[in-house]
Design a protein around this motif. Structure first.
Motif, short mmCIF file in Angstrom:
data_model
loop_
_atom_site.label_atom_id
_atom_site.label_comp_id
_atom_site.label_asym_id
_atom_site.label_seq_id
_atom_site.Cartn_x
_atom_site.Cartn_y
_atom_site.Cartn_z
N ALA A 10 35.42 16.24 46.49
CA ALA A 10 35.68 17.64 46.20
C ALA A 10 34.42 18.45 46.51
CB ALA A 10 36.06 17.82 44.73
N PRO A 11 34.59 19.58 47.17
CA PRO A 11 33.40 20.37 47.50
C PRO A 11 32.78 20.95 46.23
CG PRO A 11 35.40 21.57 48.09
CD PRO A 11 35.82 20.19 47.64
N ALA A 12 31.48 21.04 46.25
CA ALA A 12 30.77 21.62 45.11
C ALA A 12 31.10 23.11 45.04
CB ALA A 12 29.26 21.43 45.27
N PRO A 13 31.27 23.63 43.82
CA PRO A 13 31.59 25.06 43.73
C PRO A 13 30.43 25.92 44.25
CG PRO A 13 31.20 24.15 41.55
CD PRO A 13 31.17 23.00 42.52
N ARG A 14 30.79 26.95 44.98
CA ARG A 14 29.79 27.88 45.46
C ARG A 14 29.46 28.87 44.34
NH1 ARG A 14 32.46 29.71 51.00
NH2 ARG A 14 34.24 29.72 49.63
N PRO A 15 28.34 29.56 44.43
CA PRO A 15 27.99 30.52 43.39
C PRO A 15 29.12 31.54 43.19
CG PRO A 15 26.14 30.20 44.87
CD PRO A 15 27.30 29.46 45.46
N GLY A 16 29.50 31.72 41.94
CA GLY A 16 30.54 32.68 41.60
C GLY A 16 31.94 32.12 41.64
N GLU A 17 32.11 30.85 42.03
CA GLU A 17 33.45 30.28 42.14
C GLU A 17 33.86 29.46 40.93
OE1 GLU A 17 34.01 28.08 45.70
OE2 GLU A 17 34.35 29.88 46.86
N VAL A 19 32.48 27.44 36.93
CA VAL A 19 31.46 26.86 36.07
C VAL A 19 32.00 25.54 35.57
CG1 VAL A 19 30.15 27.19 33.94
CG2 VAL A 19 30.65 29.14 35.38
N SER A 20 31.26 24.47 35.80
CA SER A 20 31.73 23.16 35.37
C SER A 20 31.25 22.81 33.96
CB SER A 20 31.28 22.08 36.36
OG SER A 20 29.86 22.10 36.45
N ASP A 21 30.19 23.45 33.52
CA ASP A 21 29.64 23.16 32.20
C ASP A 21 30.30 24.08 31.16
OD1 ASP A 21 28.10 22.45 30.02
OD2 ASP A 21 26.31 23.55 30.69
N ARG A 27 28.63 30.72 27.22
CA ARG A 27 27.52 31.67 27.27
C ARG A 27 27.87 32.88 28.13
NH1 ARG A 27 23.49 33.47 30.13
NH2 ARG A 27 23.93 32.26 31.99
N LEU A 28 28.51 32.64 29.27
CA LEU A 28 28.88 33.74 30.16
C LEU A 28 29.94 34.66 29.54
CD1 LEU A 28 28.95 31.88 33.59
CD2 LEU A 28 27.28 33.57 32.82
N ILE A 29 30.90 34.07 28.85
CA ILE A 29 31.93 34.87 28.17
C ILE A 29 31.29 35.72 27.09
CG2 ILE A 29 33.94 34.73 26.64
CD1 ILE A 29 34.81 32.28 28.32
N ASP A 30 30.36 35.14 26.34
CA ASP A 30 29.67 35.90 25.29
C ASP A 30 28.86 37.05 25.90
OD1 ASP A 30 28.74 36.34 22.57
OD2 ASP A 30 26.81 35.56 23.27
N LEU A 31 28.21 36.79 27.03
CA LEU A 31 27.44 37.83 27.71
C LEU A 31 28.35 38.97 28.17
CD1 LEU A 31 24.71 38.75 28.89
CD2 LEU A 31 25.29 37.44 30.94
N LEU A 32 29.52 38.65 28.72
CA LEU A 32 30.47 39.68 29.14
C LEU A 32 30.95 40.52 27.96
CD1 LEU A 32 32.65 37.81 31.77
CD2 LEU A 32 31.23 39.81 32.16
N ARG A 33 31.24 39.86 26.85
CA ARG A 33 31.70 40.60 25.66
C ARG A 33 30.62 41.55 25.15
NH1 ARG A 33 34.67 35.55 22.92
NH2 ARG A 33 36.67 35.82 23.96
#
Length: 130
Positions: A10-17, A19-21, A27-33
């Motif tokens: 499987a290809p590695a996700p490109r930036p912005g495509e 989050v595997s962790d 953390r990103l959802i909390d930052l958006l909120r």
């Protein structure tokens, strides 16, 4: 003899495509909120007698916009709609020379470089988004 094909990795996700962790995703959802909450607390900006959505107003112009007179703001609004100085004068019931005077005064109050930049700011603030 048959030739076997190995499945490609499987290809590695490109930036912005993606989050595997899961912790990074939380953390990103909390930052958006938090960002959305900050944006909602920023009040609309009064420009003359008009209220402009705070998201459309550059922070560097807020203080200057609050100092505009009613006629300067109205002239600027019509400029943002793409009206000529003659049209603005007719719509506001003032002379075209007076319109130029109000717009020049707005240039000084906002600290922009000239009429072209004032037109850009006026379009940013007042041009309909639809």
């Amino acid at each position: 003899m048959t030739q076997g094909f190995a499945p490609s990795p499987a290809p590695a996700p490109r930036p912005g495509e993606g989050v595997s962790d899961p912790n990074e995703l939380i953390r990103l959802i909390d930052l958006l909120r938090r960002t959305e909450q900050v944006d909602q607390r920023r009040p609309d900006v009064r420009v003359g007698e008009f209220l402009v959505d705070a998201g459309r107003v550059p922070l560097s112009l807020v203080a200057g916009l609050r100092t505009l007179t009613r006629t300067e703001a109205a002239s600027m609004r019509l400029l943002g709609w793409g009206r000529s100085n003659a049209d603005i004068g007719t719509l506001l019931g003032i002379n075209e020379t007076t319109v130029r005077s109000h717009l020049n005064s707005a240039v000084v109050r906002l600290g922009v470089d000239g009429m072209r930049q004032l037109g850009g700011v006026a379009g940013l603030l007042f041009h309909p988004l639809d």
